[in-house]
Design a protein around this motif. Structure first.
Motif, PDB file in Angstrom:
ATOM      1  N   GLU A  70       0.848  -1.189   0.000  1.00 56.38           N
ATOM      2  CA  GLU A  70       0.000   0.000   0.000  1.00 56.38           C
ATOM      3  C   GLU A  70       0.887   1.244   0.000  1.00 56.38           C
ATOM      4  N   TYR A  71       0.550   2.180  -0.878  1.00 53.39           N
ATOM      5  CA  TYR A  71       1.197   3.492  -0.889  1.00 53.39           C
ATOM      6  C   TYR A  71       0.142   4.557  -0.633  1.00 53.39           C
ATOM      7  N   LEU A  72       0.546   5.616   0.056  1.00 47.40           N
ATOM      8  CA  LEU A  72      -0.312   6.797   0.208  1.00 47.40           C
ATOM      9  C   LEU A  72       0.365   7.964  -0.499  1.00 47.40           C
ATOM     10  N   TYR A  73      -0.432   8.734  -1.233  1.00 43.19           N
ATOM     11  CA  TYR A  73       0.092   9.979  -1.806  1.00 43.19           C
ATOM     12  C   TYR A  73      -0.692  11.122  -1.178  1.00 43.19           C
ATOM     13  N   LYS A  74       0.015  12.046  -0.511  1.00 46.81           N
ATOM     14  CA  LYS A  74      -0.646  13.132   0.224  1.00 46.81           C
ATOM     15  C   LYS A  74      -0.390  14.475  -0.455  1.00 46.81           C
ATOM     16  N   THR A 107      -5.765  12.644   0.300  1.00 43.68           N
ATOM     17  CA  THR A 107      -4.972  11.413   0.309  1.00 43.68           C
ATOM     18  C   THR A 107      -5.414  10.519  -0.836  1.00 43.68           C
ATOM     19  N   LEU A 108      -4.447   9.947  -1.533  1.00 42.59           N
ATOM     20  CA  LEU A 108      -4.718   8.877  -2.499  1.00 42.59           C
ATOM     21  C   LEU A 108      -4.124   7.616  -1.904  1.00 42.59           C
ATOM     22  N   ARG A 109      -4.922   6.555  -1.839  1.00 43.35           N
ATOM     23  CA  ARG A 109      -4.410   5.284  -1.318  1.00 43.35           C
ATOM     24  C   ARG A 109      -4.406   4.262  -2.448  1.00 43.35           C
ATOM     25  N   PHE A 110      -3.257   3.656  -2.673  1.00 42.60           N
ATOM     26  CA  PHE A 110      -3.094   2.640  -3.716  1.00 42.60           C
ATOM     27  C   PHE A 110      -2.758   1.316  -3.046  1.00 42.60           C
ATOM     28  N   ILE A 111      -3.582   0.296  -3.256  1.00 41.46           N
ATOM     29  CA  ILE A 111      -3.270  -1.046  -2.766  1.00 41.46           C
ATOM     30  C   ILE A 111      -3.177  -1.957  -3.982  1.00 41.46           C
ATOM     31  N   GLY A 112      -2.022  -2.605  -4.146  1.00 38.22           N
ATOM     32  CA  GLY A 112      -1.833  -3.435  -5.339  1.00 38.22           C
ATOM     33  C   GLY A 112      -0.928  -4.611  -5.073  1.00 38.22           C
ATOM     34  N   SER A 113      -0.840  -5.499  -6.066  1.00 37.96           N
ATOM     35  CA  SER A 113       0.013  -6.690  -5.930  1.00 37.96           C
ATOM     36  C   SER A 113       1.480  -6.300  -5.904  1.00 37.96           C
ATOM     37  N   VAL A 166       3.341   4.826  -8.787  1.00 36.50           N
ATOM     38  CA  VAL A 166       2.357   5.590  -8.003  1.00 36.50           C
ATOM     39  C   VAL A 166       2.413   7.065  -8.391  1.00 36.50           C
ATOM     40  N   ARG A 167       3.623   7.564  -8.635  1.00 35.07           N
ATOM     41  CA  ARG A 167       3.757   8.989  -8.956  1.00 35.07           C
ATOM     42  C   ARG A 167       3.200   9.310 -10.342  1.00 35.07           C
ATOM     43  N   VAL A 168       3.339   8.392 -11.307  1.00 38.54           N
ATOM     44  CA  VAL A 168       2.759   8.628 -12.643  1.00 38.54           C
ATOM     45  C   VAL A 168       1.237   8.496 -12.574  1.00 38.54           C
ATOM     46  N   MET A 169       0.759   7.507 -11.815  1.00 42.38           N
ATOM     47  CA  MET A 169      -0.696   7.376 -11.622  1.00 42.38           C
ATOM     48  C   MET A 169      -1.254   8.645 -10.980  1.00 42.38           C
ATOM     49  N   THR A 170      -0.556   9.133  -9.954  1.00 38.34           N
ATOM     50  CA  THR A 170      -1.024  10.336  -9.253  1.00 38.34           C
ATOM     51  C   THR A 170      -1.080  11.537 -10.199  1.00 38.34           C
ATOM     52  N   GLY A 171      -0.022  11.736 -10.978  1.00 40.55           N
ATOM     53  CA  GLY A 171      -0.015  12.855 -11.938  1.00 40.55           C
ATOM     54  C   GLY A 171      -1.175  12.747 -12.906  1.00 40.55           C
ATOM     55  N   THR A 172      -1.470  11.528 -13.339  1.00 37.42           N
ATOM     56  CA  THR A 172      -2.539  11.294 -14.310  1.00 37.42           C
ATOM     57  C   THR A 172      -3.910  11.496 -13.658  1.00 37.42           C
ATOM     58  N   LEU A 173      -4.055  11.033 -12.411  1.00 40.95           N
ATOM     59  CA  LEU A 173      -5.323  11.249 -11.699  1.00 40.95           C
ATOM     60  C   LEU A 173      -5.556  12.740 -11.457  1.00 40.95           C
ATOM     61  N   LEU A 216       4.793  11.152  -1.309  1.00 44.55           N
ATOM     62  CA  LEU A 216       4.574   9.698  -1.367  1.00 44.55           C
ATOM     63  C   LEU A 216       5.118   8.952  -0.140  1.00 44.55           C
ATOM     64  N   TYR A 217       4.298   8.032   0.347  1.00 45.34           N
ATOM     65  CA  TYR A 217       4.660   7.189   1.501  1.00 45.34           C
ATOM     66  C   TYR A 217       4.404   5.724   1.164  1.00 45.34           C
ATOM     67  N   LEU A 218       5.446   4.892   1.260  1.00 50.40           N
ATOM     68  CA  LEU A 218       5.203   3.447   1.300  1.00 50.40           C
ATOM     69  C   LEU A 218       4.633   3.190   2.687  1.00 50.40           C
ATOM     70  N   SER A 219       3.400   2.684   2.756  1.00 46.36           N
ATOM     71  CA  SER A 219       2.776   2.617   4.077  1.00 46.36           C
ATOM     72  C   SER A 219       2.524   1.206   4.593  1.00 46.36           C
TER      73      SER A 219
END
Lengths: 264, 264
Positions: free
Chosen positions: A110-114, A184-190, A197-204, A238-241
């Motif tokens: 899980e990563y959090l982007y704040k 906060t953006l929370r990403f949970i993935g395999s 995460v940073r490219v996803m965040t920029g795109t979101l 970005l935080y690896l959480s």
């Protein structure tokens, strides 16, 4: 030899990234310097669940190493903290199976982007939040995020600067929420690719600003072309959480966090 | 000459204090270096509402200076921010009367002291909160705080290292509250002596830990002797948060914050 698993946190603002590198301060470099001192050796190897970029923060990130020393489990954290700089902290240490692997055994992360949006500049947050003047549309961001869920080749949404060949990953959950001006953006993935995460965040964010349509995300992903996505969001938000080693714990976390998704 | 009043915030963790000093990084030194550049002068004087110690933070702290330059009010903040380091930020600038004085005209100030109690060590808070393992008793702290209210000679509750002779100050409000493990002490007073908030905080904490009786505070104050109080709490939990130049605004702030006092 005994294999020890540490959980470490670090403030990424003082590091050029997690990975050891010559002539630059790194989290791995500091951790291994402390391990080397304890082992009275010139160096001591360690293995992390993954790497983070310059400025990116870690919360309870798993790191394993092998030791011939008979130091009790409960003493490792204090011994290491007495040698580590103030921007790295060992929460605890645990003896694990000899074949446990902090990177290969992970089944999810899980990563959090704040970020803050529309707030006055806050110097106390300068290393810990991406600070945006413009306020994005939460619903558009969540719509776009939902299109990223599932199993895809994420080449479009990660950096091409990597040796990793298989870019198929599964996104289990992406949640967008805010409390006043704190988002906060929370990403949970395999698993996550380099700068994913940073490219996803920029795109979101671009979707939230109306500069992209959420409906265009499937075609963007299908293109498998990094140039189709938005610019990489800065590392300091970005935080690896969390890192999960058991499917059951990952499932439990997904269930526990589902409330936010239901209420959105 | 035009007198300009700035409101600046700074992260105190990178400074040896507010006041300019040789061979040490100070907030005043950095602000005056930026002002000197704009004025193309070797140096440029400024006057702050007060000084803060090493590690102490400032939020919208007032600073005035005089200038012969015809720079519009609205441009000063950006001009200065482009020259200042990232741990100082100018929020805004305002033309004030030639006889306005950032220090002498202040009628009241507010400080916040932030700490965590009983929480796991948080490296992200290491410069911004005092982190205590032990959990104090909130009610005992508030009782002790109430004994500090009013007009007293605060020699017992401030550092003797000062040239200030008149140590009589008035405390209008001292509030203790917590949100989960995050505690805040708010001090609103006519003025504060050197290290006064930190000595008061140390003494309140000792009351909260049961090492002092709140009932003993009046005698402690009456003694006018620093050795009677507790140890100085560390600087990094302390924030100068408001300076008032108008009695009406100070009264309004006391009214607005009274809700917390009524509910306690």
């Amino acid at each position: 030899m005994t294999r020890i698993l540490l959980r470490i946190s670090y403030d990424g603002s003082g590091f050029k990234g997690y990975q050891k590198q010559p002539n630059a301060r790194s989290v791995q470099g500091e951790v291994e310097r402390a391990l080397a001192k304890i082992h009275k050796a010139p160096s001591w190897p360690s293995t992390s669940s993954g790497r983070t970029d310059a400025g990116v923060h870690g919360r309870r990130q798993p790191v394993h190493f092998d030791t011939p020393l008979a130091i009790p489990e409960s003493r490792w954290a204090r011994a290491l903290n007495s040698l580590l700089p103030e921007d790295i902290y060992v929460h605890d240490a645990e003896i694990v199976a000899d074949n446990f692997h902090a990177r290969y055994d992970a089944v999810g992360k899980e990563y959090l982007y704040k970020f803050t949006a529309g707030a006055e500049h806050d110097i106390f947050a300068r290393h810990f939040r991406y600070q945006l003047r413009q306020v994005p549309d939460q619903q558009l961001m969540q719509q776009a995020a939902d299109y990223m869920l599932g199993t895809h080749n994420f080449a479009s949404l990660s950096s091409p600067k990597t040796d990793v060949v298989d870019k198929v990953r599964t996104m289990y959950a992406i949640d967008v929420w805010k409390e006043e001006k704190e988002w906060t953006l929370r990403f949970i993935g395999s698993g996550f690719l380099y700068q994913m995460v940073r490219v996803m965040t920029g795109t979101l964010l671009d979707c939230g600003f109306g500069e992209r349509n959420p409906e265009d995300i499937p075609a963007l992903i299908a293109a498998e072309d990094r140039t189709k996505a938005s610019k990489t969001a800065p590392g300091h938000g970005l935080y690896l959480s969390q890192v999960f080693y058991e499917k059951a714990l990952l499932e439990q976390h997904l269930t526990e966090t589902a409330g936010r998704r239901k209420n959105k």
